[in-house]
Write a protein that holds these residues in place. Sequence first.
Motif, PDB file in Angstrom:
ATOM      1  N   GLY A   1       0.784  -1.232   0.000  1.00 18.90           N
ATOM      2  CA  GLY A   1       0.000   0.000   0.000  1.00 18.90           C
ATOM      3  C   GLY A   1       0.812   1.275   0.000  1.00 18.90           C
ATOM      4  O   GLY A   1       0.270   2.356  -0.261  1.00 18.90           O
ATOM      5  N   ALA A   2       2.111   1.170   0.282  1.00 20.86           N
ATOM      6  CA  ALA A   2       2.941   2.375   0.349  1.00 20.86           C
ATOM      7  C   ALA A   2       3.208   2.930  -1.044  1.00 20.86           C
ATOM      8  O   ALA A   2       3.517   2.197  -1.970  1.00 20.86           O
ATOM      9  N   LYS A   3       3.084   4.258  -1.210  1.00 18.17           N
ATOM     10  CA  LYS A   3       3.258   4.887  -2.517  1.00 18.17           C
ATOM     11  C   LYS A   3       4.725   5.070  -2.890  1.00 18.17           C
ATOM     12  O   LYS A   3       5.086   5.078  -4.063  1.00 18.17           O
ATOM     13  N   ASP A   4       5.567   5.252  -1.879  1.00 17.23           N
ATOM     14  CA  ASP A   4       6.988   5.472  -2.148  1.00 17.23           C
ATOM     15  C   ASP A   4       7.796   5.003  -0.943  1.00 17.23           C
ATOM     16  O   ASP A   4       7.244   4.568   0.082  1.00 17.23           O
ATOM     17  N   ALA A   5       9.142   5.109  -1.066  1.00 17.98           N
ATOM     18  CA  ALA A   5      10.019   4.641  -0.003  1.00 17.98           C
ATOM     19  C   ALA A   5       9.777   5.394   1.297  1.00 17.98           C
ATOM     20  O   ALA A   5       9.794   4.800   2.390  1.00 17.98           O
ATOM     21  N   LYS A   6       9.546   6.681   1.216  1.00 18.38           N
ATOM     22  CA  LYS A   6       9.351   7.491   2.419  1.00 18.38           C
ATOM     23  C   LYS A   6       8.132   7.015   3.201  1.00 18.38           C
ATOM     24  O   LYS A   6       8.176   6.865   4.431  1.00 18.38           O
ATOM     25  N   GLU A   7       7.031   6.763   2.483  1.00 20.56           N
ATOM     26  CA  GLU A   7       5.814   6.301   3.157  1.00 20.56           C
ATOM     27  C   GLU A   7       6.006   4.897   3.722  1.00 20.56           C
ATOM     28  O   GLU A   7       5.534   4.591   4.824  1.00 20.56           O
ATOM     29  N   LEU A   8       6.719   4.049   2.985  1.00 26.62           N
ATOM     30  CA  LEU A   8       6.960   2.678   3.451  1.00 26.62           C
ATOM     31  C   LEU A   8       7.793   2.682   4.730  1.00 26.62           C
ATOM     32  O   LEU A   8       7.495   1.959   5.686  1.00 26.62           O
ATOM     33  N   LEU A   9       8.829   3.511   4.766  1.00 24.51           N
ATOM     34  CA  LEU A   9       9.659   3.597   5.965  1.00 24.51           C
ATOM     35  C   LEU A   9       8.858   4.111   7.159  1.00 24.51           C
ATOM     36  O   LEU A   9       9.064   3.673   8.297  1.00 24.51           O
ATOM     37  N   MET A  10       7.943   5.031   6.906  1.00 25.27           N
ATOM     38  CA  MET A  10       7.099   5.543   7.982  1.00 25.27           C
ATOM     39  C   MET A  10       6.224   4.413   8.533  1.00 25.27           C
ATOM     40  O   MET A  10       6.074   4.266   9.756  1.00 25.27           O
ATOM     41  N   ARG A  11       5.671   3.600   7.622  1.00 24.20           N
ATOM     42  CA  ARG A  11       4.823   2.481   8.058  1.00 24.20           C
ATOM     43  C   ARG A  11       5.640   1.446   8.832  1.00 24.20           C
ATOM     44  O   ARG A  11       5.167   0.891   9.833  1.00 24.20           O
ATOM     45  N   LEU A  12       6.865   1.183   8.358  1.00 25.78           N
ATOM     46  CA  LEU A  12       7.718   0.226   9.056  1.00 25.78           C
ATOM     47  C   LEU A  12       8.023   0.708  10.473  1.00 25.78           C
ATOM     48  O   LEU A  12       8.039  -0.085  11.419  1.00 25.78           O
ATOM     49  N   SER A  13       8.281   1.987  10.616  1.00 26.11           N
ATOM     50  CA  SER A  13       8.609   2.526  11.939  1.00 26.11           C
ATOM     51  C   SER A  13       7.426   2.395  12.890  1.00 26.11           C
ATOM     52  O   SER A  13       7.608   2.253  14.109  1.00 26.11           O
ATOM     53  N   VAL A  14       6.202   2.430  12.341  1.00 20.88           N
ATOM     54  CA  VAL A  14       5.002   2.307  13.176  1.00 20.88           C
ATOM     55  C   VAL A  14       4.856   0.880  13.701  1.00 20.88           C
ATOM     56  O   VAL A  14       4.518   0.665  14.876  1.00 20.88           O
ATOM     57  N   VAL A  15       5.107  -0.121  12.846  1.00 20.04           N
ATOM     58  CA  VAL A  15       4.916  -1.513  13.270  1.00 20.04           C
ATOM     59  C   VAL A  15       6.139  -2.075  13.980  1.00 20.04           C
ATOM     60  O   VAL A  15       6.066  -3.143  14.599  1.00 20.04           O
ATOM     61  N   ALA A  16       7.269  -1.381  13.900  1.00 19.78           N
ATOM     62  CA  ALA A  16       8.477  -1.854  14.572  1.00 19.78           C
ATOM     63  C   ALA A  16       8.294  -1.804  16.088  1.00 19.78           C
ATOM     64  O   ALA A  16       7.672  -0.880  16.624  1.00 19.78           O
ATOM     65  N   LYS A  17       8.853  -2.786  16.770  1.00 24.10           N
ATOM     66  CA  LYS A  17       8.707  -2.861  18.220  1.00 24.10           C
ATOM     67  C   LYS A  17       9.751  -2.031  18.952  1.00 24.10           C
ATOM     68  O   LYS A  17       9.726  -1.945  20.182  1.00 24.10           O
ATOM     69  N   GLU A  18      10.696  -1.480  18.211  1.00 26.95           N
ATOM     70  CA  GLU A  18      11.730  -0.640  18.806  1.00 26.95           C
ATOM     71  C   GLU A  18      12.130   0.425  17.798  1.00 26.95           C
ATOM     72  O   GLU A  18      11.859   0.286  16.604  1.00 26.95           O
ATOM     73  N   PRO A  19      12.788   1.504  18.255  1.00 26.91           N
ATOM     74  CA  PRO A  19      13.149   2.588  17.337  1.00 26.91           C
ATOM     75  C   PRO A  19      14.118   2.139  16.248  1.00 26.91           C
ATOM     76  O   PRO A  19      14.965   1.281  16.476  1.00 26.91           O
ATOM     77  N   LEU A  20      13.963   2.716  15.055  1.00 22.83           N
ATOM     78  CA  LEU A  20      14.880   2.458  13.941  1.00 22.83           C
ATOM     79  C   LEU A  20      15.898   3.590  13.885  1.00 22.83           C
ATOM     80  O   LEU A  20      15.524   4.765  13.775  1.00 22.83           O
ATOM     81  N   GLU A  21      17.181   3.237  13.977  1.00 18.70           N
ATOM     82  CA  GLU A  21      18.244   4.237  13.955  1.00 18.70           C
ATOM     83  C   GLU A  21      18.753   4.414  12.531  1.00 18.70           C
ATOM     84  O   GLU A  21      19.320   3.484  11.949  1.00 18.70           O
ATOM     85  N   GLN A  22      18.554   5.586  11.979  1.00 17.40           N
ATOM     86  CA  GLN A  22      18.975   5.849  10.606  1.00 17.40           C
ATOM     87  C   GLN A  22      20.486   5.628  10.461  1.00 17.40           C
ATOM     88  O   GLN A  22      21.270   6.080  11.288  1.00 17.40           O
ATOM     89  N   GLY A  23      20.844   4.914   9.380  1.00 18.35           N
ATOM     90  CA  GLY A  23      22.248   4.657   9.102  1.00 18.35           C
ATOM     91  C   GLY A  23      22.848   3.546   9.939  1.00 18.35           C
ATOM     92  O   GLY A  23      24.011   3.175   9.727  1.00 18.35           O
TER      93      GLY A  23
END
Length: 450
Positions: free
Chosen positions: A63-85
């Motif tokens: 359902g994600a339109k682009d990488a930015k939206e997909l990463l936002m969705r992943l961060s929501v379902v992730a059980k812990e924070p995602l550290e960029q890089g």
Amino acid sequence: MIERKAKVTVNEWITHGNDAFLLTGARQIGKTYLIRQCLKESGYPYIEFNFIEQPELVNLFAGAKDAKELLMRLSVVAKEPLEQGKTIIFLDEIQEFKDIVTRIKFLVEDGTFRYIMSGSLLGVELNDLRSAPVGYLEIYDMYPLDFKEFVRAAGLKNDVILMLEDHFKKRNPVDDFIHSKMLDLFYLYLIVGGMPEAVAVYLETNDLAKVAKVHEKIIRLYKTDFSKYEKNYKLKLQEIYDAMPGQLDQKNKRFQLNAIEKGMSYDRLKNDFLWLKDAGVAIPVYNISEPKLPLIISENRNLFKLFFSDVGLLTSCYSNQVKLAILNKEKAINNGALFENVVAQELLAKRHKEYYFNSKQQGELDFVIELDGKVVPLEIKSGKDYKRHSALNNVLKNENYKIEEAYILSEGNIEIEGKRVYMPIYMIMFLENTELTNTIYKIDLDGLGE
């Protein structure tokens, strides 16, 4: 701890990789466990998503339109924070989401995180990956434990393996005591095989009955997948798989299509065999019309032998009494099919293109490979008369083939007779192509222009 040679490749990607990485292979060969182990040992933060255990992820990705939206969705379902890089995202069972390649491309190009994936070829949808332009994706095929991995897991010291490899290279006979112990390990491998759970159960319990239960469970899993695809695509996967042990027990091990249905043509079953191959549960060894370079030119895909992906799964079809007779090396047992199955596995794991040769005039060679740029026949002998090989003699005498040497793999020790190199069957673990150290070639066009 069972060490896998794929661990080196996975660790190298974790340390230096930028593209996405996919570890693939058949069910139950330890892909997920290996990636988790490597990620934990690396110290890098990581998070795992599983498309089977979390089926909602498919819709999340799709359902994600682009990488930015997909990463936002992943961060929501992730059980812990995602550290960029820093965070590595592990996507498991990706065969459940067919569009993964397209999505991963955009995520890799975004560069916010790195992605390692695992998928089972029993989801044949992974064929889509191999036909797609995947310059941003590194794919590594994993297999059951090969014989070297098995003996290391069983406790054989690395210095013994190095010593045996030195004997292999220098063609010096192995000490009789060590030779006998290595044959014992090889016969144990015929029973236990290389499926990680079966090996782990054996190392923990030494109970072959418990090992057999592991094999039975794995085969049930395979057949569950067979039934799903048979319904959808009208395939005969289970019939072929069930016929394989009997076919391999024949003197001529070439797969007979009449075993499935009288009058059946290869064209009608071609997709079935390709499915079993791509799923990683069977190893086809194709016929060649001539043992000459390059072998692939004379390949005939209508004629082939079909081996199990793991010798332990093949032996699991035998009775317990037969298994004990195999371990005891009883002469009444014909181990030809098991010996050849191990060789087929080892050659595949070492990335060899493996063939067999059969001629009415000259006879049959069990395997033919290209080794360091030369054609090398392999004859596999399970009995005591391993020096009888009329077909090999005929081929070696044929000046058109220009074959410099052939290997005869058996229970015997190392011995050289002209072009015939007799090797213990366990030394199949050393039959690898030499890695090229210098592949740089620059053409000289001086004098052709101004």
